[in-house]
Design an enzyme around this catalytic site. Structure first.
Site, PDB file in Angstrom:
ATOM      1  N   TYR A 483       1.371   2.017  -0.561  1.00  0.00           N
ATOM      2  CA  TYR A 483       1.447   3.271   0.190  1.00  0.00           C
ATOM      3  C   TYR A 483       0.046   3.672   0.670  1.00  0.00           C
ATOM      4  O   TYR A 483      -0.249   3.615   1.829  1.00  0.00           O
ATOM      5  CB  TYR A 483       2.094   4.367  -0.645  1.00  0.00           C
ATOM      6  CG  TYR A 483       2.332   5.632   0.146  1.00  0.00           C
ATOM      7  CD1 TYR A 483       3.428   5.732   0.993  1.00  0.00           C
ATOM      8  CD2 TYR A 483       1.460   6.713   0.068  1.00  0.00           C
ATOM      9  CE1 TYR A 483       3.650   6.877   1.747  1.00  0.00           C
ATOM     10  CE2 TYR A 483       1.674   7.866   0.813  1.00  0.00           C
ATOM     11  CZ  TYR A 483       2.761   7.943   1.651  1.00  0.00           C
ATOM     12  OH  TYR A 483       2.965   9.075   2.397  1.00  0.00           O
ATOM     13  N   SER A 563       6.914   4.972   5.572  1.00  0.00           N
ATOM     14  CA  SER A 563       6.207   6.141   6.066  1.00  0.00           C
ATOM     15  C   SER A 563       4.734   5.789   6.278  1.00  0.00           C
ATOM     16  O   SER A 563       4.423   4.909   7.080  1.00  0.00           O
ATOM     17  CB  SER A 563       6.393   7.316   5.095  1.00  0.00           C
ATOM     18  OG  SER A 563       5.999   8.521   5.677  1.00  0.00           O
ATOM     19  N   ASP A 647      15.445  10.816  11.720  1.00  0.00           N
ATOM     20  CA  ASP A 647      14.141  10.994  11.075  1.00  0.00           C
ATOM     21  C   ASP A 647      13.298  11.940  11.927  1.00  0.00           C
ATOM     22  O   ASP A 647      12.794  11.559  12.985  1.00  0.00           O
ATOM     23  CB  ASP A 647      13.435   9.650  10.907  1.00  0.00           C
ATOM     24  CG  ASP A 647      12.186   9.750  10.034  1.00  0.00           C
ATOM     25  OD1 ASP A 647      11.719  10.886   9.782  1.00  0.00           O
ATOM     26  OD2 ASP A 647      11.677   8.701   9.602  1.00  0.00           O
ATOM     27  N   HIS A 682      14.373  10.449   7.078  1.00  0.00           N
ATOM     28  CA  HIS A 682      13.179   9.774   6.573  1.00  0.00           C
ATOM     29  C   HIS A 682      13.442   9.030   5.268  1.00  0.00           C
ATOM     30  O   HIS A 682      12.637   8.222   4.851  1.00  0.00           O
ATOM     31  CB  HIS A 682      12.064  10.806   6.388  1.00  0.00           C
ATOM     32  CG  HIS A 682      10.693  10.210   6.316  1.00  0.00           C
ATOM     33  ND1 HIS A 682      10.174   9.424   7.319  1.00  0.00           N
ATOM     34  CD2 HIS A 682       9.734  10.279   5.351  1.00  0.00           C
ATOM     35  CE1 HIS A 682       8.951   9.039   6.980  1.00  0.00           C
ATOM     36  NE2 HIS A 682       8.661   9.545   5.798  1.00  0.00           N
TER      37      HIS A 682
END
Length: 720
Positions: A483, A563, A647, A682
């Site tokens: 991430y 993301s 999203d 999302h």
């Protein structure tokens, strides 16, 4: 039903050149036509073409037709993978176990969340606080909200006496919510539905009404248009929403993209926070029992992060990273709460602090190399004890109301399904409250933390999990996940989908990259703006370590992230297309020049900067923006991009444009597909059915492009 313990280790399939040719011929890709338009933006005198700008219009029939054709192409490819249904069956079987959350006390009842196994959404149950949990009744069932299970429960909040319950719902995964209030006794709706609520909790002022936050409905598409001015509202029960009072955020001279309001447990104060980005914010407090009481500034700048942890009358306990990058707990008084008056209660340590309160005590969870350590303190800062945890992993839930004598906490790691423990707050003893009955034997698997060296010499932690006895022959199917942003930490936690991957012989590795919160604010800042390349370098070094240490090779390595992690995968595959054979960018931020033009994207500037800032920032963003760094003549990994049509956080246009560009320039034979989930946003609130099917397709795509014509045999993968 098939028993599906299939194992770990090398999924080596010897395929002749003739067989390989047949496979490539049968899976030859013809992509839908993606037209190009002459759209050019100018940044600091530099022209930048944007030929797929038309795909940003999520309301156009043309975009809708493109989505339909792309999904058709993806489904045609996936449907030819012979073991796809077998993966779905195995995922469904391991998913199908009862999942029960920890009880929480509200009024006369104990409430808990429960999923029988394959229910699309969790159900809220309750029983009398001193009663038998086996007598629990259904309080609220979100599975009744929609036929397909795609309307989900968002936030939820009870009044102090437990008599009223406000909850929000999300339709199709959108961040736009509706708020509904129930009478907790009758379980019947009271009052009107509050509409167009976004990025908000609900916090009650007595039983009279509640505070919530939202934006004005934007012009144009509600799923992609900018939302720039957040406001705090008060809804008084029995009145229409049109009469709701703006409490904070109405002045045009100061925009706050994120505003929240919460009432203290004793109902004495309203606490308001306001920020312009995802990091740093101001804080105010207001006395609720005094009419027209003024806002009192606690923090009057955007330089740090501070929030109220607890109060006793006017005495305040705050958590802050002011002069403490790893956070500390300070005390002050409402009569003069500014930073100059703060005194340490729990000073900063070398480890990142995440505190809570329960039963008259402070609990501090410290992150020690991404695993949990918990200590219990009195409110004066004196140590009561270090809490003995069930093992090495991640805990959550050391929180309860001030008068409670017990609390419930969860414990998990990558190979241990989450269990709930009952903790006696005064005595400091734990006992098992509930362990799941799941078709996964944790004793057959192991996780170990290693530290590897990134490009600039920084040591990066990574946890690698797999079946015990794994043969390190360099050909194990491996997923590397990361991430690296927004101060978010990747703590060890059990996932059914990850368990299924390991049970199919896979290695699952999670790298704790810079940009995250694992080592505090300095670690976060080291992966932001002009230092964002550190994150990609950390991830690339993780992949190289896995290959050098014979866990896998390029062909059998898949990189995955969602993301901001989708940005990570997109940047990595365009910078180092030779690193991994498979790439899974999910709901990614992929157009770094225009991310701030959609919904609340402008609030991410603390991490990214914007192309409008200055020439240096523009050139830096353009230098790594995944969309702008796809090159002709390059063989990119087999890629399956995933996104949702609802999203409205990272709008699907990022993924649409990236897919169109990649399909037009891919030089190799590896497929470039995009999978667009309908009635999904999302990620939060996806139905169980949607999650299982999406993960099935990811694993099928990954294993097929690693070269497997059938699922692996566990016996051939483990050293005897």
């Amino acid at each position: 039903m098939k028993k599906w313990l299939i194992g770990a280790a090398v999924l080596t399939v010897l395929i002749s050149c003739k067989e390989e040719d047949k496979k490539e011929e049968s899976m030859a890709m013809t992509y839908p036509q993606s037209k190009k338009v002459d759209t050019v933006d100018v940044y600091h005198g530099v022209e930048v073409a944007d030929p797929y700008r038309w795909l940003e219009d999520d309301r156009s029939e043309e975009t809708g037709a493109w989505v339909k054709e792309q999904n058709k192409t993806t489904e045609e490819f996936l449907s030819q993978i012979t073991y796809r249904d077998e993966i779905r069956e195995r995922l469904t079987e391991i998913w199908n176990y009862e999942k029960v959350g920890a009880p929480f006390m509200e009024g006369a009842y104990a409430y808990f969340y429960k999923n029988d196994g394959l229910q699309n959404q969790y159900v809220i149950y309750r029983y009398l606080k001193d009663g038998d949990p086996e007598t629990a009744e259904v309080f609220l069932d979100p599975n009744t909200f929609s036929a397909k299970g795609t309307t989900s429960l968002g936030g939820a909040n009870f009044t102090k006496d437990g008599s009223l319950f406000a909850y929000s719902i999300s339709e199709g995964g959108s961040d736009w919510r509706k708020v509904i209030v129930l009478d907790a006794t009758s379980m019947k709706q009271v009052g009107d539905t509050i509409k167009d609520v976004k990025f908000s909790g609900m916090s009650w002022k007595g039983n009279d009404g509640f505070f919530y936050s939202s934006y004005d409905k934007p012009e144009g598409s509600e799923l992609s248009a900018m939302t720039d001015q957040h406001r705090l509202y008060y809804h008084k029960m029995g009145t229409p929403q049109s009469d709701d009072q703006v409490i904070f955020g109405s002045t045009a001279d100061q925009k706050y993209r994120y505003v929240s309001g919460s009432v203290t447990e004793d109902q004495k104060y309203l606490v308001i926070s306001g920020s312009t980005s995802t990091n740093g914010g101001k804080m105010w407090m207001k006395e609720l029992n005094i009419p027209n009481a003024p806002l009192v500034a606690v923090v009057d700048n955007f330089d740090t992060n501070t929030y109220l942890l607890h109060n006793e009358g006017s005495k305040l306990w705050l958590v802050t990273d002011y002069k403490a990058p790893n956070q500390r707990i300070v005390a002050t008084d409402f009569s003069n709460p500014t930073q100059e008056t703060w005194t340490d209660v729990i000073p900063e340590t070398e480890h990142v602090l995440a505190p809570s309160t329960a039963g008259g005590y402070l609990f501090t969870e410290y992150m020690v190399d991404a695993v949990s350590q918990v200590k219990q303190y009195n409110y004066d800062g004196s140590l009561v004890r270090e809490v003995k945890l069930p093992g090495i992993g991640n805990v959550g839930g050391f929180s309860a109301k001030e008068k409670e004598k017990t609390l419930y906490y969860s414990f998990t790691n990558y190979t241990t399904p989450g269990s709930i423990y009952l903790y006696d707050i005064k005595e400091g003893t734990s006992e098992v409250y509930r362990k799941p009955d799941i078709k996964f034997n944790s004793d057959d698997f192991e996780s170990k933390q290693i530290f590897y060296t990134s490009k600039d010499g920084t040591k990066i932690p990574m946890i690698v999990s797999h079946r015990k006895g794994l043969a390190l022959d360099g050909k194990n199917p491996t997923i590397l996940y990361g991430y690296g942003g927004f101060n978010i930490s990747l703590n060890p936690g059990f996932s059914v989908t990850q368990a299924a991957w390991m049970d199919m012989g896979g290695v699952y590795a999670v790298a704790n990259l810079r940009g995250g919160g694992e080592y505090g604010k300095k670690w976060h800042d080291a992966g932001t703006k002009l230092q964002k390349q550190n994150v990609f370098d950390d991830f690339i070094a993780a992949g190289e370590w896995l290959k050098e240490n014979k866990y896998t090779d390029t062909k059998h390595l898949a990189i995955q992230g969602g993301s901001n992690g989708g940005l990570l995968v997109g940047a990595t595959m365009t910078q180092r297309p030779d690193l991994a054979g498979i790439a899974f960018p999910a709901v990614g931020v992929l157009d770094m020049l225009r991310y701030n033009k959609f919904t609340a994207g402008a609030g991410w500037a603390y991490d990214y900067g914007t192309a409008e800032d200055d020439l240096e920032m523009f050139e830096y963003l353009k230098g790594y923006s995944p969309l702008h760094n796809i090159k002709e003549g390059v063989s990119y990994p087999a890629t399956m991009i995933t996104t949702g049509d609802h999203d409205d956080r990272v709008v699907p246009a990022h993924s649409f444009k990236f897919a169109a560009e990649l399909q037009s320039k891919q030089a190799g034979k590896a497929p470039t597909l995009i999978r667009i989930e309908t009635d999904a946003g999302h990620g939060a609130g996806k139905s169980t059915e949607q999650q299982i099917q999406e993960r099935t397709d990811i694993y099928a795509f990954g294993l097929y492009n690693m070269g497997y014509t059938e699922l692996p045999d566990v016996k051939s993968q483990v050293k005897m």
